[in-house]
Design a protein around this motif. Structure first.
Motif, PDB file in Angstrom:
ATOM      1  N   THR A  85       0.814  -1.208   0.000  1.00 17.65           N
ATOM      2  CA  THR A  85       0.000   0.000   0.000  1.00 17.65           C
ATOM      3  C   THR A  85       0.852   1.263   0.000  1.00 17.65           C
ATOM      4  O   THR A  85       2.053   1.216   0.251  1.00 17.65           O
ATOM      5  CB  THR A  85      -0.910  -0.015   1.256  1.00 17.65           C
ATOM      6  N   MET A  86       0.198   2.396  -0.270  1.00 18.99           N
ATOM      7  CA  MET A  86       0.854   3.699  -0.136  1.00 18.99           C
ATOM      8  C   MET A  86       0.665   4.263   1.265  1.00 18.99           C
ATOM      9  O   MET A  86       1.257   5.290   1.611  1.00 18.99           O
ATOM     10  CB  MET A  86       0.271   4.691  -1.155  1.00 18.99           C
ATOM     11  N   ALA A  87      -0.164   3.631   2.089  1.00 19.76           N
ATOM     12  CA  ALA A  87      -0.503   4.155   3.417  1.00 19.76           C
ATOM     13  C   ALA A  87       0.627   3.894   4.409  1.00 19.76           C
ATOM     14  O   ALA A  87       0.757   2.794   4.943  1.00 19.76           O
ATOM     15  CB  ALA A  87      -1.804   3.520   3.914  1.00 19.76           C
ATOM     16  N   ASN A  88       1.442   4.913   4.638  1.00 19.03           N
ATOM     17  CA  ASN A  88       2.565   4.794   5.560  1.00 19.03           C
ATOM     18  C   ASN A  88       2.137   5.334   6.922  1.00 19.03           C
ATOM     19  O   ASN A  88       2.470   6.448   7.308  1.00 19.03           O
ATOM     20  CB  ASN A  88       3.774   5.566   5.018  1.00 19.03           C
ATOM     21  N   ASP A  89       1.380   4.537   7.646  1.00 16.99           N
ATOM     22  CA  ASP A  89       0.781   4.973   8.896  1.00 16.99           C
ATOM     23  C   ASP A  89       0.896   3.839   9.914  1.00 16.99           C
ATOM     24  O   ASP A  89       0.396   2.744   9.690  1.00 16.99           O
ATOM     25  CB  ASP A  89      -0.691   5.333   8.655  1.00 16.99           C
ATOM     26  N   GLU A  90       1.554   4.123  11.038  1.00 19.17           N
ATOM     27  CA  GLU A  90       1.813   3.054  12.004  1.00 19.17           C
ATOM     28  C   GLU A  90       0.522   2.472  12.585  1.00 19.17           C
ATOM     29  O   GLU A  90       0.461   1.284  12.892  1.00 19.17           O
ATOM     30  CB  GLU A  90       2.726   3.562  13.123  1.00 19.17           C
ATOM     31  N   GLU A  91      -0.519   3.313  12.720  1.00 19.78           N
ATOM     32  CA  GLU A  91      -1.783   2.795  13.238  1.00 19.78           C
ATOM     33  C   GLU A  91      -2.359   1.734  12.290  1.00 19.78           C
ATOM     34  O   GLU A  91      -2.903   0.714  12.732  1.00 19.78           O
ATOM     35  CB  GLU A  91      -2.794   3.928  13.412  1.00 19.78           C
ATOM     36  N   ILE A  92      -2.246   1.996  10.987  1.00 21.10           N
ATOM     37  CA  ILE A  92      -2.759   1.040  10.010  1.00 21.10           C
ATOM     38  C   ILE A  92      -1.903  -0.222  10.007  1.00 21.10           C
ATOM     39  O   ILE A  92      -2.422  -1.337   9.897  1.00 21.10           O
ATOM     40  CB  ILE A  92      -2.816   1.672   8.602  1.00 21.10           C
ATOM     41  N   VAL A  93      -0.591  -0.058  10.161  1.00 20.98           N
ATOM     42  CA  VAL A  93       0.292  -1.231  10.225  1.00 20.98           C
ATOM     43  C   VAL A  93      -0.123  -2.124  11.391  1.00 20.98           C
ATOM     44  O   VAL A  93      -0.261  -3.349  11.246  1.00 20.98           O
ATOM     45  CB  VAL A  93       1.769  -0.811  10.388  1.00 20.98           C
ATOM     46  N   VAL A  94      -0.320  -1.521  12.557  1.00 27.09           N
ATOM     47  CA  VAL A  94      -0.703  -2.293  13.743  1.00 27.09           C
ATOM     48  C   VAL A  94      -2.039  -2.996  13.518  1.00 27.09           C
ATOM     49  O   VAL A  94      -2.203  -4.189  13.829  1.00 27.09           O
ATOM     50  CB  VAL A  94      -0.774  -1.388  14.992  1.00 27.09           C
ATOM     51  N   ARG A  95      -3.017  -2.269  12.957  1.00 23.94           N
ATOM     52  CA  ARG A  95      -4.323  -2.875  12.671  1.00 23.94           C
ATOM     53  C   ARG A  95      -4.183  -4.054  11.726  1.00 23.94           C
ATOM     54  O   ARG A  95      -4.815  -5.100  11.925  1.00 23.94           O
ATOM     55  CB  ARG A  95      -5.273  -1.844  12.038  1.00 23.94           C
ATOM     56  N   ALA A  96      -3.355  -3.882  10.686  1.00 21.03           N
ATOM     57  CA  ALA A  96      -3.190  -4.942   9.684  1.00 21.03           C
ATOM     58  C   ALA A  96      -2.579  -6.199  10.309  1.00 21.03           C
ATOM     59  O   ALA A  96      -3.043  -7.317  10.065  1.00 21.03           O
ATOM     60  CB  ALA A  96      -2.313  -4.444   8.536  1.00 21.03           C
ATOM     61  N   LEU A  97      -1.560  -6.016  11.128  1.00 21.49           N
ATOM     62  CA  LEU A  97      -0.909  -7.168  11.740  1.00 21.49           C
ATOM     63  C   LEU A  97      -1.824  -7.837  12.762  1.00 21.49           C
ATOM     64  O   LEU A  97      -1.842  -9.068  12.879  1.00 21.49           O
ATOM     65  CB  LEU A  97       0.417  -6.748  12.382  1.00 21.49           C
ATOM     66  N   ARG A  98      -2.590  -7.027  13.468  1.00 28.21           N
ATOM     67  CA  ARG A  98      -3.551  -7.623  14.413  1.00 28.21           C
ATOM     68  C   ARG A  98      -4.654  -8.377  13.684  1.00 28.21           C
ATOM     69  O   ARG A  98      -5.220  -9.335  14.213  1.00 28.21           O
ATOM     70  CB  ARG A  98      -4.150  -6.529  15.303  1.00 28.21           C
ATOM     71  N   ALA A  99      -4.980  -7.923  12.460  1.00 29.69           N
ATOM     72  CA  ALA A  99      -6.005  -8.611  11.667  1.00 29.69           C
ATOM     73  C   ALA A  99      -5.496  -9.929  11.102  1.00 29.69           C
ATOM     74  O   ALA A  99      -6.280 -10.734  10.596  1.00 29.69           O
ATOM     75  CB  ALA A  99      -6.481  -7.713  10.534  1.00 29.69           C
ATOM     76  N   GLY A 100      -4.166 -10.138  11.160  1.00 29.40           N
ATOM     77  CA  GLY A 100      -3.609 -11.402  10.688  1.00 29.40           C
ATOM     78  C   GLY A 100      -2.678 -11.304   9.498  1.00 29.40           C
ATOM     79  O   GLY A 100      -2.199 -12.327   9.004  1.00 29.40           O
ATOM     80  N   ALA A 101      -2.421 -10.075   9.003  1.00 27.60           N
ATOM     81  CA  ALA A 101      -1.486  -9.929   7.884  1.00 27.60           C
ATOM     82  C   ALA A 101      -0.102 -10.418   8.294  1.00 27.60           C
ATOM     83  O   ALA A 101       0.314 -10.270   9.445  1.00 27.60           O
ATOM     84  CB  ALA A 101      -1.416  -8.466   7.443  1.00 27.60           C
TER      85      ALA A 101
END
Length: 215
Positions: A85-101
């Protein structure tokens, strides 16, 4: 060496999908490549085609790639997802990894490195781009705080949006922060207001501040 990889590319830009597909089709470990441009297409293809690896964008026309990841993994727990993604945002990274990425890379990463990352994820590894700092790992290690009712009905994304609302952000600023469209934010806020039983953003913001969201 990984063999028989069935790959799904989820991105609303045809040029991105085509370029990644061309590279993947030249890889000996890849058996078939599928494409999706929306969350709905991604969820359907992941299930019907039993894909093993997914390159997932965050911003999609009908929703959020992180939420799509969670939905896909509920039905296909063996699938491996790499956020691209182009979204360089730590909150989104954390959400993604918690979702199972299994990984998170920015689209400006060297194309060969993207293919290597997909191969690593296919083999069961985890890949985080060079911009992912230690604060992300620290956030992952912290257990999410239990919120009182009715806030415990909100999804992680809805809590994030409500937090920005409580800070006084406009819909446009919230949309930019999360890499989403203003229409998506408006729809998300309508759902948040309904769950909280409030009529407008002012009431929602006041309630959110009372429990410490956006503080």
């Amino acid at each position: 060496m990984v063999h028989g990889g069935r790959i799904l590319i989820v991105d609303d830009h045809p040029v991105v999908r085509r370029g990644l597909r061309t590279m993947l089709e030249g890889e000996p470990w890849v058996s078939e490549v599928f494409e999706a441009a929306t969350v709905a297409e991604a969820v359907t293809l992941a299930v019907t085609e039993r894909v093993e690896v997914i390159a997932m964008d965050v911003t999609l026309p009908d929703g959020d790639g992180v939420d799509a990841t969670g939905r896909i993994l509920l039905s296909c727990p063996e699938a491996k997802v790499l956020m691209l993604t182009m979204a360089n945002d730590e909150e989104i990274v954390v959400r993604a990894l918690r979702a199972g990425a299994r990984g998170y890379l920015l689209k400006d990463t060297d194309p060969d490195a993207v293919i290597d990352a997909l191969r690593t994820v296919a083999q069961g590894g985890v890949v985080l781009g060079p911009g992912i700092g230690p604060s992300v790992l620290a956030s992952l290690n912290r257990a999410p705080a239990e919120l009182p009712a009715p806030f415990n009905q909100l999804t992680a994304r809805e809590r994030d949006i409500l937090g920005r609302l409580a800070l006084g952000d406009t819909n446009a600023r919230i949309a930019r922060h999360f890499g989403l469209s203003e229409k998506t934010i408006r729809n998300q806020l309508s759902g948040i207001f309904a769950k909280l039983g409030v009529a407008d953003r002012v009431q929602a913001a006041l309630l959110a501040r009372d429990i410490g969201l956006g503080g």
